[in-house]
Design a protein around this motif. Structure first.
Motif, mmCIF file in Angstrom:
data_model
loop_
_atom_site.group_PDB
_atom_site.id
_atom_site.type_symbol
_atom_site.label_atom_id
_atom_site.label_comp_id
_atom_site.label_asym_id
_atom_site.label_seq_id
_atom_site.Cartn_x
_atom_site.Cartn_y
_atom_site.Cartn_z
ATOM 1 N N UNK A 33 0.817 -1.300 0.060
ATOM 2 C CA UNK A 33 -0.167 -0.037 0.130
ATOM 3 C C UNK A 33 0.915 1.193 -0.011
ATOM 4 N N UNK A 34 1.849 1.381 0.887
ATOM 5 C CA UNK A 34 2.734 2.355 1.098
ATOM 6 C C UNK A 34 3.405 2.733 -0.376
ATOM 7 N N UNK A 35 4.000 1.655 -0.801
ATOM 8 C CA UNK A 35 4.606 1.818 -2.246
ATOM 9 C C UNK A 35 3.831 2.330 -3.048
ATOM 10 N N UNK A 36 2.664 1.908 -3.441
ATOM 11 C CA UNK A 36 1.532 2.456 -4.198
ATOM 12 C C UNK A 36 1.516 4.269 -4.059
ATOM 13 N N UNK A 37 1.427 4.400 -2.779
ATOM 14 C CA UNK A 37 1.434 5.926 -2.373
ATOM 15 C C UNK A 37 2.671 6.661 -2.910
ATOM 16 N N UNK A 38 3.605 6.043 -2.328
ATOM 17 C CA UNK A 38 5.132 6.598 -2.759
ATOM 18 C C UNK A 38 5.155 6.769 -4.245
ATOM 19 N N UNK A 39 5.067 5.799 -4.843
ATOM 20 C CA UNK A 39 5.030 5.679 -6.505
ATOM 21 C C UNK A 39 4.384 6.900 -6.847
ATOM 22 N N UNK A 40 3.199 6.747 -6.643
ATOM 23 C CA UNK A 40 2.145 7.937 -7.201
ATOM 24 C C UNK A 40 2.548 9.281 -6.903
ATOM 25 N N UNK A 41 3.261 9.386 -5.562
ATOM 26 C CA UNK A 41 3.666 10.620 -5.168
ATOM 27 C C UNK A 41 4.890 11.131 -6.110
ATOM 28 N N UNK A 42 5.874 10.486 -6.220
ATOM 29 C CA UNK A 42 6.953 10.597 -7.217
ATOM 30 C C UNK A 42 6.839 10.715 -8.627
ATOM 31 N N UNK A 43 5.784 10.173 -9.113
ATOM 32 C CA UNK A 43 5.175 10.150 -10.390
ATOM 33 C C UNK A 43 4.246 11.515 -10.566
ATOM 34 N N UNK A 44 4.120 12.066 -9.528
ATOM 35 C CA UNK A 44 3.204 13.241 -9.551
ATOM 36 C C UNK A 44 1.780 13.224 -9.928
ATOM 37 N N UNK A 45 1.300 11.920 -9.635
ATOM 38 C CA UNK A 45 0.026 11.248 -10.251
ATOM 39 C C UNK A 45 -1.063 11.892 -9.109
ATOM 40 N N UNK A 46 -1.410 12.809 -9.109
ATOM 41 C CA UNK A 46 -2.562 13.390 -8.181
ATOM 42 C C UNK A 46 -3.852 12.548 -8.257
ATOM 43 N N UNK A 47 -4.257 12.200 -9.514
ATOM 44 C CA UNK A 47 -5.574 11.180 -9.583
ATOM 45 C C UNK A 47 -5.283 10.161 -9.022
ATOM 46 N N UNK A 48 -4.197 9.227 -9.063
ATOM 47 C CA UNK A 48 -3.978 8.272 -8.126
ATOM 48 C C UNK A 48 -3.981 8.457 -6.955
ATOM 49 N N UNK A 49 -3.444 9.154 -6.398
ATOM 50 C CA UNK A 49 -3.204 9.926 -5.143
ATOM 51 C C UNK A 49 -4.533 9.888 -4.663
ATOM 52 N N UNK A 50 -5.575 10.692 -5.208
ATOM 53 C CA UNK A 50 -6.775 10.829 -4.865
ATOM 54 C C UNK A 50 -7.483 9.741 -4.591
ATOM 55 N N UNK A 51 -7.352 8.754 -5.468
ATOM 56 C CA UNK A 51 -8.021 7.166 -5.158
ATOM 57 C C UNK A 51 -7.559 6.375 -4.081
ATOM 58 N N UNK A 52 -6.441 6.799 -3.555
ATOM 59 C CA UNK A 52 -6.012 6.204 -2.437
ATOM 60 C C UNK A 52 -6.267 6.772 -0.899
ATOM 61 N N UNK A 53 -6.791 8.003 -1.213
ATOM 62 C CA UNK A 53 -7.362 8.526 0.234
ATOM 63 C C UNK A 53 -8.580 8.437 0.849
ATOM 64 N N UNK A 54 -8.749 8.177 1.922
ATOM 65 C CA UNK A 54 -10.139 7.926 2.525
ATOM 66 C C UNK A 54 -10.839 9.047 2.524
ATOM 67 N N UNK A 55 -12.529 8.997 2.309
ATOM 68 C CA UNK A 55 -13.068 10.231 2.552
ATOM 69 C C UNK A 55 -12.920 10.787 3.972
ATOM 70 N N UNK A 56 -12.506 10.291 5.198
ATOM 71 C CA UNK A 56 -12.294 10.954 6.201
ATOM 72 C C UNK A 56 -10.819 10.898 6.535
ATOM 73 N N UNK A 57 -10.115 11.047 5.685
ATOM 74 C CA UNK A 57 -8.448 11.040 5.816
ATOM 75 C C UNK A 57 -8.406 12.230 6.848
ATOM 76 N N UNK A 58 -7.193 12.130 7.685
ATOM 77 C CA UNK A 58 -6.748 13.130 8.383
ATOM 78 C C UNK A 58 -5.155 13.350 8.359
ATOM 79 N N UNK A 59 -4.732 14.531 8.148
ATOM 80 C CA UNK A 59 -3.365 14.972 7.887
ATOM 81 C C UNK A 59 -2.842 15.680 9.240
ATOM 82 N N UNK A 60 -1.818 15.552 9.819
ATOM 83 C CA UNK A 60 -1.032 16.213 10.774
ATOM 84 C C UNK A 60 0.329 16.369 10.545
ATOM 85 N N UNK A 61 0.804 17.600 10.574
ATOM 86 C CA UNK A 61 2.211 17.948 10.749
ATOM 87 C C UNK A 61 2.226 19.118 11.470
ATOM 88 N N UNK A 62 3.034 18.797 12.886
ATOM 89 C CA UNK A 62 3.290 19.932 13.703
ATOM 90 C C UNK A 62 1.925 20.489 14.133
#
Length: 155
Positions: A33-62
């Protein structure tokens, strides 16, 4: 006393004979799963990244927090996609069961300059990626936590 003892022994035998339920599913491979995410990120494939995010996803940084697929996709994925490249993760711990999977460790990335002629940087820090199994049995990224160190100039 003998009938009670017989019932206890019979119950123990029946309990020991039952195997795993047929409805139990195998745990997912979180590294895949993480390799799919990282590969999509490095390919700048935002459409694929969107398909990997849950509707209720949460993001935290600081102090930064984003909630929901739309906000995370817009304010994290699309806002930072053009600022970094060559994302790599180094796992220190993982955990999986039939409904949740996570991986945590450190990450590194190249930080692109803001303008031409400026130096590149190196970013690194800690990460947690948590995946949850959805009602349709797909796995979606449900929680992302990044704790980055200050960016260093690349030599």
């Amino acid at each position: 006393m003998k009938p009670l003892f017989g019932l206890l022994i019979g119950g123990a035998l029946l309990a020991s004979c039952s195997g795993p339920k047929a409805t139990d599913a195998a745990a997912v491979n979180v590294q895949t799963l993480n390799q799919q995410f990282i590969s999509a990120w490095n390919a700048k494939n935002t459409a694929q990244l969107d398909t990997l995010l849950a509707d209720d996803v949460q993001y935290a940084q600081g102090e930064t927090r984003f909630n929901g697929k739309s906000e995370v996709a817009d304010k994290w994925v699309r806002a930072t996609m053009g600022t970094i490249s060559d994302l790599k993760t180094y796992t220190t711990t993982t955990g999986t069961d039939t409904n949740i999977a996570y991986e945590a460790g450190t990450f590194s990335t190249d930080v692109l300059p803001d303008a031409p002629g400026q130096p590149h940087g190196e970013g690194e820090g800690n990460f947690i990626l948590l995946w949850k199994k959805q009602k349709n049995n797909s796995w979606k990224l449900s929680y992302v936590q990044l704790e980055g160190l200050p960016v260093k100039l690349r030599n």
